[in-house]
Motif scaffolding. Structure first.
Motif, PDB file in Angstrom:
ATOM      1  N   PRO A   1       0.840  -1.203   0.000  1.00 52.92           N
ATOM      2  CA  PRO A   1       0.000   0.000   0.000  1.00 52.92           C
ATOM      3  C   PRO A   1       0.874   1.254   0.000  1.00 52.92           C
ATOM      4  O   PRO A   1       1.934   1.277   0.620  1.00 52.92           O
ATOM      5  CB  PRO A   1      -0.803  -0.111   1.298  1.00 52.92           C
ATOM      6  CG  PRO A   1      -0.028  -1.038   2.168  1.00 52.92           C
ATOM      7  CD  PRO A   1       0.764  -1.928   1.265  1.00 52.92           C
ATOM      8  N   SER A   2       0.422   2.263  -0.715  1.00 55.55           N
ATOM      9  CA  SER A   2       1.154   3.527  -0.807  1.00 55.55           C
ATOM     10  C   SER A   2       0.182   4.681  -0.619  1.00 55.55           C
ATOM     11  O   SER A   2      -0.718   4.881  -1.446  1.00 55.55           O
ATOM     12  CB  SER A   2       1.835   3.639  -2.169  1.00 55.55           C
ATOM     13  OG  SER A   2       2.330   4.946  -2.381  1.00 55.55           O
ATOM     14  N   ASP A   3       0.354   5.436   0.467  1.00 52.05           N
ATOM     15  CA  ASP A   3      -0.482   6.613   0.675  1.00 52.05           C
ATOM     16  C   ASP A   3      -0.271   7.625  -0.443  1.00 52.05           C
ATOM     17  O   ASP A   3      -1.214   8.241  -0.930  1.00 52.05           O
ATOM     18  CB  ASP A   3      -0.168   7.265   2.020  1.00 52.05           C
ATOM     19  CG  ASP A   3      -0.634   6.429   3.199  1.00 52.05           C
ATOM     20  OD1 ASP A   3      -1.548   5.602   3.034  1.00 52.05           O
ATOM     21  OD2 ASP A   3      -0.060   6.590   4.294  1.00 52.05           O
ATOM     22  N   ARG A   4       0.977   7.776  -0.856  1.00 48.01           N
ATOM     23  CA  ARG A   4       1.310   8.742  -1.908  1.00 48.01           C
ATOM     24  C   ARG A   4       0.598   8.424  -3.217  1.00 48.01           C
ATOM     25  O   ARG A   4       0.104   9.314  -3.908  1.00 48.01           O
ATOM     26  CB  ARG A   4       2.821   8.767  -2.125  1.00 48.01           C
ATOM     27  CG  ARG A   4       3.244   9.703  -3.237  1.00 48.01           C
ATOM     28  CD  ARG A   4       4.753   9.693  -3.433  1.00 48.01           C
ATOM     29  NE  ARG A   4       5.034  10.273  -4.726  1.00 48.01           N
ATOM     30  CZ  ARG A   4       5.949   9.830  -5.552  1.00 48.01           C
ATOM     31  NH1 ARG A   4       6.712   8.824  -5.225  1.00 48.01           N
ATOM     32  NH2 ARG A   4       6.136  10.411  -6.708  1.00 48.01           N
ATOM     33  N   GLU A   5       0.549   7.123  -3.557  1.00 47.58           N
ATOM     34  CA  GLU A   5      -0.066   6.720  -4.822  1.00 47.58           C
ATOM     35  C   GLU A   5      -1.560   6.443  -4.684  1.00 47.58           C
ATOM     36  O   GLU A   5      -2.253   6.224  -5.669  1.00 47.58           O
ATOM     37  CB  GLU A   5       0.640   5.475  -5.379  1.00 47.58           C
ATOM     38  CG  GLU A   5       2.094   5.703  -5.724  1.00 47.58           C
ATOM     39  CD  GLU A   5       2.295   6.797  -6.756  1.00 47.58           C
ATOM     40  OE1 GLU A   5       1.585   6.802  -7.780  1.00 47.58           O
ATOM     41  OE2 GLU A   5       3.161   7.659  -6.540  1.00 47.58           O
ATOM     42  N   GLY A   6      -2.055   6.400  -3.452  1.00 42.63           N
ATOM     43  CA  GLY A   6      -3.484   6.193  -3.238  1.00 42.63           C
ATOM     44  C   GLY A   6      -3.953   4.781  -3.542  1.00 42.63           C
ATOM     45  O   GLY A   6      -5.098   4.585  -3.935  1.00 42.63           O
ATOM     46  N   GLY A   7      -3.089   3.809  -3.395  1.00 43.96           N
ATOM     47  CA  GLY A   7      -3.431   2.408  -3.651  1.00 43.96           C
ATOM     48  C   GLY A   7      -2.202   1.557  -3.455  1.00 43.96           C
ATOM     49  O   GLY A   7      -1.305   1.907  -2.687  1.00 43.96           O
ATOM     50  N   TYR A   8      -2.140   0.458  -4.160  1.00 40.88           N
ATOM     51  CA  TYR A   8      -0.988  -0.437  -4.063  1.00 40.88           C
ATOM     52  C   TYR A   8       0.029  -0.127  -5.158  1.00 40.88           C
ATOM     53  O   TYR A   8      -0.319   0.384  -6.226  1.00 40.88           O
ATOM     54  CB  TYR A   8      -1.441  -1.896  -4.186  1.00 40.88           C
ATOM     55  CG  TYR A   8      -2.096  -2.401  -2.928  1.00 40.88           C
ATOM     56  CD1 TYR A   8      -1.361  -3.070  -1.949  1.00 40.88           C
ATOM     57  CD2 TYR A   8      -3.448  -2.203  -2.699  1.00 40.88           C
ATOM     58  CE1 TYR A   8      -1.959  -3.521  -0.789  1.00 40.88           C
ATOM     59  CE2 TYR A   8      -4.058  -2.649  -1.537  1.00 40.88           C
ATOM     60  CZ  TYR A   8      -3.300  -3.310  -0.587  1.00 40.88           C
ATOM     61  OH  TYR A   8      -3.886  -3.750   0.568  1.00 40.88           O
ATOM     62  N   VAL A   9       1.280  -0.462  -4.859  1.00 40.02           N
ATOM     63  CA  VAL A   9       2.346  -0.348  -5.854  1.00 40.02           C
ATOM     64  C   VAL A   9       3.016  -1.708  -6.010  1.00 40.02           C
ATOM     65  O   VAL A   9       3.136  -2.474  -5.058  1.00 40.02           O
ATOM     66  CB  VAL A   9       3.383   0.742  -5.491  1.00 40.02           C
ATOM     67  CG1 VAL A   9       2.750   2.120  -5.548  1.00 40.02           C
ATOM     68  CG2 VAL A   9       4.017   0.493  -4.135  1.00 40.02           C
ATOM     69  N   LEU A  10       3.451  -1.974  -7.230  1.00 44.35           N
ATOM     70  CA  LEU A  10       4.105  -3.230  -7.592  1.00 44.35           C
ATOM     71  C   LEU A  10       5.568  -2.951  -7.886  1.00 44.35           C
ATOM     72  O   LEU A  10       5.888  -2.200  -8.817  1.00 44.35           O
ATOM     73  CB  LEU A  10       3.428  -3.811  -8.837  1.00 44.35           C
ATOM     74  CG  LEU A  10       4.118  -4.966  -9.541  1.00 44.35           C
ATOM     75  CD1 LEU A  10       4.136  -6.210  -8.651  1.00 44.35           C
ATOM     76  CD2 LEU A  10       3.434  -5.263 -10.867  1.00 44.35           C
ATOM     77  N   PRO A  11       6.490  -3.522  -7.089  1.00 44.55           N
ATOM     78  CA  PRO A  11       7.913  -3.327  -7.385  1.00 44.55           C
ATOM     79  C   PRO A  11       8.301  -4.073  -8.666  1.00 44.55           C
ATOM     80  O   PRO A  11       7.847  -5.184  -8.904  1.00 44.55           O
ATOM     81  CB  PRO A  11       8.628  -3.909  -6.166  1.00 44.55           C
ATOM     82  CG  PRO A  11       7.650  -4.785  -5.491  1.00 44.55           C
ATOM     83  CD  PRO A  11       6.280  -4.355  -5.903  1.00 44.55           C
ATOM     84  N   MET A  12       9.126  -3.425  -9.479  1.00 47.57           N
ATOM     85  CA  MET A  12       9.584  -4.014 -10.736  1.00 47.57           C
ATOM     86  C   MET A  12      11.091  -4.218 -10.663  1.00 47.57           C
ATOM     87  O   MET A  12      11.869  -3.271 -10.805  1.00 47.57           O
ATOM     88  CB  MET A  12       9.239  -3.089 -11.903  1.00 47.57           C
ATOM     89  CG  MET A  12       7.751  -2.872 -12.108  1.00 47.57           C
ATOM     90  SD  MET A  12       6.894  -4.344 -12.671  1.00 47.57           S
ATOM     91  CE  MET A  12       7.656  -4.582 -14.246  1.00 47.57           C
ATOM     92  N   LYS A  13      11.506  -5.467 -10.417  1.00 50.10           N
ATOM     93  CA  LYS A  13      12.926  -5.724 -10.233  1.00 50.10           C
ATOM     94  C   LYS A  13      13.702  -5.549 -11.538  1.00 50.10           C
ATOM     95  O   LYS A  13      13.148  -5.634 -12.636  1.00 50.10           O
ATOM     96  CB  LYS A  13      13.158  -7.089  -9.606  1.00 50.10           C
ATOM     97  CG  LYS A  13      12.616  -8.261 -10.353  1.00 50.10           C
ATOM     98  CD  LYS A  13      12.781  -9.498  -9.500  1.00 50.10           C
ATOM     99  CE  LYS A  13      12.367 -10.740 -10.254  1.00 50.10           C
ATOM    100  NZ  LYS A  13      12.620 -11.937  -9.465  1.00 50.10           N
ATOM    101  N   LYS A  14      14.980  -5.292 -11.378  1.00 50.89           N
ATOM    102  CA  LYS A  14      15.844  -4.976 -12.509  1.00 50.89           C
ATOM    103  C   LYS A  14      15.863  -6.085 -13.553  1.00 50.89           C
ATOM    104  O   LYS A  14      15.852  -5.812 -14.759  1.00 50.89           O
ATOM    105  CB  LYS A  14      17.262  -4.694 -12.027  1.00 50.89           C
ATOM    106  CG  LYS A  14      18.190  -4.266 -13.137  1.00 50.89           C
ATOM    107  CD  LYS A  14      19.556  -3.899 -12.627  1.00 50.89           C
ATOM    108  CE  LYS A  14      20.426  -3.405 -13.764  1.00 50.89           C
ATOM    109  NZ  LYS A  14      21.742  -2.983 -13.284  1.00 50.89           N
ATOM    110  N   ALA A  15      15.880  -7.342 -13.123  1.00 57.42           N
ATOM    111  CA  ALA A  15      15.917  -8.456 -14.079  1.00 57.42           C
ATOM    112  C   ALA A  15      14.713  -8.424 -15.014  1.00 57.42           C
ATOM    113  O   ALA A  15      14.848  -8.678 -16.215  1.00 57.42           O
ATOM    114  CB  ALA A  15      15.984  -9.786 -13.330  1.00 57.42           C
TER     115      ALA A  15
END
Length: 98
Positions: A62-76
């Motif tokens: 969850p991200s207050d800044r984004e107002g929902g969830y965020v999905l991390p995108m790994k470098k690979a």
């Protein structure tokens, strides 16, 4: 729960390391927030994600800044799928139990 969406790739600027994310759209974030899942660290939810030909397991946060969830995108994944900043990323996301 399974959902597909497209959203731009962005870099989190709060740290010096390169942390990249895709913001989960509001409607999908709302569905995730409504799931009866056991509590996990930082309110994270385990998911299996497919971007292009790459599938992996991670968590959305969850991200207050984004107002929902965020999905991390790994470098690979970014490298294999040739993703750069602000590119639209087509994502299929499915919740997992473990």
């Amino acid at each position: 729960m399974r959902a597909s969406f497209s959203a731009p790739l962005w870099q989190w600027e709060a740290r010096s390391e390169a942390w990249w994310f895709v913001t989960v759209p509001a409607d999908v974030s709302d569905d995730l927030a409504d799931l009866p899942l056991p509590p996990r660290g930082f309110g994270s939810i385990r998911v299996e994600v497919t971007v292009g030909s790459t599938t992996w397991r991670t968590s959305v946060f969850p991200s207050d800044r984004e107002g929902g969830y965020v999905l991390p995108m790994k470098k690979a994944v970014r490298t294999k799928e040739h993703l750069t900043a602000h590119d639209p990323v087509s994502v299929t996301l499915e919740t997992v139990d473990h």
